[in-house]
Design a protein around this motif. Structure first.
Motif, PDB file in Angstrom:
ATOM      1  N   ILE A   1       0.859  -1.347  -0.069  1.00 47.27           N
ATOM      2  CA  ILE A   1      -0.281   0.040   0.049  1.00 47.27           C
ATOM      3  C   ILE A   1       0.659   1.228  -0.125  1.00 47.27           C
ATOM      4  O   ILE A   1       0.510   2.226  -0.621  1.00 47.27           O
ATOM      5  CB  ILE A   1      -0.848  -0.007   0.970  1.00 47.27           C
TER       6      ILE A   1
ATOM      7  N   GLY B   1       1.449   1.667  -5.433  1.00 47.33           N
ATOM      8  CA  GLY B   1       1.300   2.057  -4.265  1.00 47.33           C
ATOM      9  C   GLY B   1       1.093   3.684  -3.835  1.00 47.33           C
ATOM     10  O   GLY B   1       1.432   4.554  -4.716  1.00 47.33           O
TER      11      GLY B   1
ATOM     12  N   GLY C   1       3.955   1.446  -0.963  1.00 47.27           N
ATOM     13  CA  GLY C   1       4.771   1.450  -2.093  1.00 47.27           C
ATOM     14  C   GLY C   1       6.202   0.864  -1.938  1.00 47.27           C
ATOM     15  O   GLY C   1       6.986   1.166  -1.030  1.00 47.27           O
TER      16      GLY C   1
ATOM     17  N   THR D   1       2.158   5.045   6.255  1.00 49.45           N
ATOM     18  CA  THR D   1       1.035   3.787   5.944  1.00 49.45           C
ATOM     19  C   THR D   1       0.846   2.847   7.186  1.00 49.45           C
ATOM     20  O   THR D   1      -0.227   2.419   7.582  1.00 49.45           O
ATOM     21  CB  THR D   1       1.240   3.011   4.687  1.00 49.45           C
TER      22      THR D   1
END
Length: 295
Positions: A240, A289, A242, A252
């Motif tokens: 998510i 991402g 990256g 994140t």
């Protein structure tokens, strides 16, 4: 008593705190994965097992050597980092020119081996680890009761994450690391020992997992399964944020921890899958991402 969407504010803030604690572990572990993948292009599936190893080293240091939490908070990550450097020197180094799949399969096998060894000695039941005396109890903030140790987890993880981001993104050492992975021959021409630098980078990445394991020991049962239960979620966090993104892993990890915690309040049935739902949506809208770079 103030309610938020029908939920007492103490319960609401308590879930946010719980989410931040879980998010702290997600952030540190995904940060280690991002460092290793971003600089070495290795998908390190052994990360969960090394997180478990850090927790077990803290437990064994206390049980067998009488070493307290603060000593093991330093010693365990160093030992895990050295173990990781041995793995990189003896095994991973031969796979860098091959497809990513080979590194993933090798580290997956290493994870199974480490987990199997600890299961044979300690079974699957958890071992309790006491909270250090200086971090016991709670503080009344007026609007909620804050357990001191959980507050310490959040603060310690943020400090470590920001320090790692600064070292890699804002220092000469970080520039050399990035350059060494993109054009090793050019960096070696300046007298830099690139193979040693890569070994130290892998060691540092897995040391972060060991550090997270020591932080987790007082709040979780120290068990051979603790890493395998967490690593799939952490990989989702990395995807998510990256792959290879340092700041993406930090933001994140903390953010998804909070979202997961709030989901337990408003939709408990979805709390175990919300991270993967978000991952699916992100991959549909932005395959690289949230913080990744589109190729």
């Amino acid at each position: 008593m103030i309610d938020i969407f029908g939920i007492p504010i103490q319960a609401f803030l308590g879930q946010i705190l719980l989410g931040l604690v879980n998010g702290s572990f997600y952030a540190i572990l995904s940060l280690g994965l991002a460092v290793i993948f971003g600089l070495l292009n290795v998908i390190n599936f052994a990360h969960g097992a090394l997180y478990m190893l850090g927790a077990f080293l803290a437990w064994m240091g206390l049980q067998y050597l009488g070493l307290n939490y603060w000593v093991m908070l330093v010693v365990a990550p160093i030992v895990v980092g050295i173990f990781g450097m041995i793995i990189e020197r003896l095994l991973l180094r031969h796979l860098y020119k091959l497809d990513h799949l080979y590194g993933l399969l090798l580290t997956f096998g290493i994870a199974l081996l480490i987990e199997g060894i600890f299961r044979s000695f300690y079974g699957v039941s958890g071992q309790p680890y006491p909270t250090p005396d200086s971090l016991r109890g709670a503080v009344n903030l007026g609007f909620m009761i804050l357990p001191i140790y959980r507050g310490w987890i959040v603060i310690a993880s943020i400090i470590v994450c920001l320090f790692t981001w600064f070292m890699i993104e804002k220092t000469r050492l970080g520039s050399l690391l990035r350059a060494g992975t993109e054009n090793p021959k050019l960096v070696e021409a300046f007298g830099i020992n690139v193979p040693l630098m890569i070994t130290l980078t892998y060691g540092f990445g897995v040391a972060l997992a060991g550090f997270a394991g020591v932080l987790a020991a007082p709040v979780l049962q120290v068990s051979p399964l603790m890493g395998s239960n967490l690593i799939i979620v952490v990989f989702a966090v990395v995807v998510i944020g990256g792959m290879g993104s340092i700041m993406g892993s930090i933001v994140t990890g903390l953010g998804l921890g909070v979202i997961e915690g709030l989901t337990k309040v408003f939709w408990p049935e979805a709390s175990s899958t919300v991270v993967f739902i978000i991952m699916a949506i992100v991959l549909l809208l932005r395959p690289a991402g949230l913080f990744g770079k589109e190729k």
